[in-house]
Design a protein around this motif. Structure first.
Motif, PDB file in Angstrom:
ATOM      1  N   ARG A 102       0.835  -1.214   0.000  1.00 54.84           N
ATOM      2  CA  ARG A 102       0.000   0.000   0.000  1.00 54.84           C
ATOM      3  C   ARG A 102       0.864   1.256   0.000  1.00 54.84           C
ATOM      4  O   ARG A 102       0.579   2.213  -0.717  1.00 54.84           O
ATOM      5  CB  ARG A 102      -0.927   0.013   1.217  1.00 54.84           C
ATOM      6  CG  ARG A 102      -2.158  -0.790   1.034  1.00 54.84           C
ATOM      7  CD  ARG A 102      -3.137  -0.612   2.196  1.00 54.84           C
ATOM      8  NE  ARG A 102      -3.942  -1.801   2.272  1.00 54.84           N
ATOM      9  CZ  ARG A 102      -3.697  -2.848   3.060  1.00 54.84           C
ATOM     10  NH1 ARG A 102      -2.693  -2.845   3.889  1.00 54.84           N
ATOM     11  NH2 ARG A 102      -4.488  -3.896   3.036  1.00 54.84           N
ATOM     12  N   ARG A 103       1.886   1.266   0.821  1.00 57.00           N
ATOM     13  CA  ARG A 103       2.776   2.434   0.876  1.00 57.00           C
ATOM     14  C   ARG A 103       3.451   2.665  -0.470  1.00 57.00           C
ATOM     15  O   ARG A 103       3.578   3.804  -0.931  1.00 57.00           O
ATOM     16  CB  ARG A 103       3.828   2.266   1.968  1.00 57.00           C
ATOM     17  CG  ARG A 103       3.352   2.650   3.343  1.00 57.00           C
ATOM     18  CD  ARG A 103       4.488   2.887   4.330  1.00 57.00           C
ATOM     19  NE  ARG A 103       5.618   1.999   4.206  1.00 57.00           N
ATOM     20  CZ  ARG A 103       5.757   0.832   4.859  1.00 57.00           C
ATOM     21  NH1 ARG A 103       4.811   0.412   5.662  1.00 57.00           N
ATOM     22  NH2 ARG A 103       6.831   0.100   4.694  1.00 57.00           N
ATOM     23  N   LEU A 104       3.897   1.587  -1.122  1.00 54.77           N
ATOM     24  CA  LEU A 104       4.536   1.722  -2.430  1.00 54.77           C
ATOM     25  C   LEU A 104       3.562   2.291  -3.462  1.00 54.77           C
ATOM     26  O   LEU A 104       3.917   3.173  -4.243  1.00 54.77           O
ATOM     27  CB  LEU A 104       5.068   0.362  -2.906  1.00 54.77           C
ATOM     28  CG  LEU A 104       6.260  -0.200  -2.139  1.00 54.77           C
ATOM     29  CD1 LEU A 104       6.476  -1.661  -2.506  1.00 54.77           C
ATOM     30  CD2 LEU A 104       7.511   0.617  -2.420  1.00 54.77           C
ATOM     31  N   ALA A 138      -1.417  -7.361  -5.420  1.00 52.71           N
ATOM     32  CA  ALA A 138      -1.199  -6.114  -6.160  1.00 52.71           C
ATOM     33  C   ALA A 138      -2.522  -5.528  -6.623  1.00 52.71           C
ATOM     34  O   ALA A 138      -2.786  -4.337  -6.421  1.00 52.71           O
ATOM     35  CB  ALA A 138      -0.282  -6.361  -7.355  1.00 52.71           C
ATOM     36  N   TYR A 139      -3.364  -6.346  -7.232  1.00 58.12           N
ATOM     37  CA  TYR A 139      -4.633  -5.844  -7.746  1.00 58.12           C
ATOM     38  C   TYR A 139      -5.521  -5.336  -6.612  1.00 58.12           C
ATOM     39  O   TYR A 139      -6.156  -4.294  -6.736  1.00 58.12           O
ATOM     40  CB  TYR A 139      -5.348  -6.925  -8.551  1.00 58.12           C
ATOM     41  CG  TYR A 139      -6.589  -6.400  -9.218  1.00 58.12           C
ATOM     42  CD1 TYR A 139      -6.504  -5.431 -10.214  1.00 58.12           C
ATOM     43  CD2 TYR A 139      -7.842  -6.839  -8.841  1.00 58.12           C
ATOM     44  CE1 TYR A 139      -7.637  -4.914 -10.814  1.00 58.12           C
ATOM     45  CE2 TYR A 139      -8.988  -6.337  -9.437  1.00 58.12           C
ATOM     46  CZ  TYR A 139      -8.877  -5.369 -10.426  1.00 58.12           C
ATOM     47  OH  TYR A 139      -9.998  -4.859 -11.007  1.00 58.12           O
ATOM     48  N   GLU A 144      -8.023  -0.702  -4.134  1.00 58.59           N
ATOM     49  CA  GLU A 144      -8.338   0.099  -2.946  1.00 58.59           C
ATOM     50  C   GLU A 144      -7.857   1.539  -3.110  1.00 58.59           C
ATOM     51  O   GLU A 144      -8.581   2.488  -2.786  1.00 58.59           O
ATOM     52  CB  GLU A 144      -7.699  -0.521  -1.704  1.00 58.59           C
ATOM     53  CG  GLU A 144      -8.330  -1.822  -1.257  1.00 58.59           C
ATOM     54  CD  GLU A 144      -7.518  -2.535  -0.185  1.00 58.59           C
ATOM     55  OE1 GLU A 144      -6.480  -1.983   0.272  1.00 58.59           O
ATOM     56  OE2 GLU A 144      -7.905  -3.654   0.200  1.00 58.59           O
ATOM     57  N   ALA A 145      -6.632   1.697  -3.614  1.00 59.20           N
ATOM     58  CA  ALA A 145      -6.067   3.038  -3.776  1.00 59.20           C
ATOM     59  C   ALA A 145      -6.860   3.855  -4.794  1.00 59.20           C
ATOM     60  O   ALA A 145      -7.135   5.041  -4.574  1.00 59.20           O
ATOM     61  CB  ALA A 145      -4.603   2.943  -4.191  1.00 59.20           C
ATOM     62  N   LEU A 146      -7.218   3.236  -5.901  1.00 54.20           N
ATOM     63  CA  LEU A 146      -7.983   3.963  -6.925  1.00 54.20           C
ATOM     64  C   LEU A 146      -9.406   4.221  -6.459  1.00 54.20           C
ATOM     65  O   LEU A 146      -9.984   5.268  -6.787  1.00 54.20           O
ATOM     66  CB  LEU A 146      -7.967   3.194  -8.247  1.00 54.20           C
ATOM     67  CG  LEU A 146      -6.600   3.117  -8.938  1.00 54.20           C
ATOM     68  CD1 LEU A 146      -6.684   2.272 -10.204  1.00 54.20           C
ATOM     69  CD2 LEU A 146      -6.047   4.500  -9.240  1.00 54.20           C
ATOM     70  N   ASP A 147      -9.996   3.298  -5.702  1.00 54.14           N
ATOM     71  CA  ASP A 147     -11.333   3.530  -5.131  1.00 54.14           C
ATOM     72  C   ASP A 147     -11.330   4.758  -4.232  1.00 54.14           C
ATOM     73  O   ASP A 147     -12.285   5.533  -4.227  1.00 54.14           O
ATOM     74  CB  ASP A 147     -11.812   2.308  -4.332  1.00 54.14           C
ATOM     75  CG  ASP A 147     -12.349   1.202  -5.223  1.00 54.14           C
ATOM     76  OD1 ASP A 147     -12.547   1.437  -6.439  1.00 54.14           O
ATOM     77  OD2 ASP A 147     -12.548   0.081  -4.698  1.00 54.14           O
ATOM     78  N   GLU A 148     -10.261   4.933  -3.464  1.00 51.74           N
ATOM     79  CA  GLU A 148     -10.155   6.108  -2.589  1.00 51.74           C
ATOM     80  C   GLU A 148     -10.138   7.403  -3.389  1.00 51.74           C
ATOM     81  O   GLU A 148     -10.542   8.448  -2.894  1.00 51.74           O
ATOM     82  CB  GLU A 148      -8.900   6.017  -1.716  1.00 51.74           C
ATOM     83  CG  GLU A 148      -9.015   4.997  -0.605  1.00 51.74           C
ATOM     84  CD  GLU A 148      -7.722   4.864   0.195  1.00 51.74           C
ATOM     85  OE1 GLU A 148      -6.816   5.738   0.054  1.00 51.74           O
ATOM     86  OE2 GLU A 148      -7.618   3.902   0.962  1.00 51.74           O
ATOM     87  N   GLU A 149      -9.658   7.341  -4.630  1.00 51.70           N
ATOM     88  CA  GLU A 149      -9.658   8.513  -5.513  1.00 51.70           C
ATOM     89  C   GLU A 149     -10.965   8.650  -6.276  1.00 51.70           C
ATOM     90  O   GLU A 149     -11.118   9.555  -7.086  1.00 51.70           O
ATOM     91  CB  GLU A 149      -8.499   8.425  -6.517  1.00 51.70           C
ATOM     92  CG  GLU A 149      -7.145   8.638  -5.924  1.00 51.70           C
ATOM     93  CD  GLU A 149      -6.065   8.732  -6.998  1.00 51.70           C
ATOM     94  OE1 GLU A 149      -6.354   8.541  -8.201  1.00 51.70           O
ATOM     95  OE2 GLU A 149      -4.924   9.009  -6.619  1.00 51.70           O
TER      96      GLU A 149
END
Length: 159
Positions: A102-104, A138-139, A144-149
């Protein structure tokens, strides 16, 4: 001569027994002399593959964000035996590995904002794959990261 070579190599950076053995072989040190020196240095604790593996995993996971698979490959390449490798990488739990992924992704996300979601996903997944993360993890982390955006990915697999 073998003792001097091993001492010099160990003062530069920690090494595995296999690395030191290979260095002595390349310098044409007789095998009996090399084994005697390596055995003695192991008895003294100056050569310790278990400690090397633990330190390597801690350093490379926290410093470069490498996953268990990549760490295991690096240790095997350096001549660490499979049991020691397994023991060292098992110290990282799956939650810790997911948090590092997640950090990466978070670090790289900003530089991909101008790209379409499929390209962003592909680049982020490639970065995680090069660091040894499974495609499933990875997916999940990328989604999750893109959902937050507020960006929804199409389909259930990588584009």
């Amino acid at each position: 001569m073998a003792r001097a070579i091993v001492l010099r190599l160990l003062t530069m950076a920690p090494k595995t027994r296999a690395q030191l053995s290979e260095a002595l072989r390349k310098r044409d040190v007789p095998e009996a002399a090399a084994d005697a020196v390596l055995d003695r240095f192991s008895e003294l604790g100056l050569i310790n593959d278990e400690a090397f593996a633990e330190a390597w995993v801690d350093s490379r996971h926290h410093g470069r964000g490498l996953a268990k698979r990549a760490l295991a490959a690096e240790l095997r390449y350096r001549g660490v035996d499979n049991d020691t490798v397994k023991e060292a990488v098992e110290r990282l739990d799956s939650d810790q590995e997911a948090e590092t992924a997640r950090r990466l992704v978070d670090r790289k996300l900003a530089s991909t904002r101008s790209l379409d979601p499929q390209t962003r996903t592909r680049r982020l997944a490639g970065m995680l794959a090069r660091k040894g993360y499974s495609s499933g993890l990875a997916y999940r982390v990328i989604r999750e990261a893109l959902d937050e955006e507020g960006i929804e990915l199409e389909g259930d697999g990588f584009p």
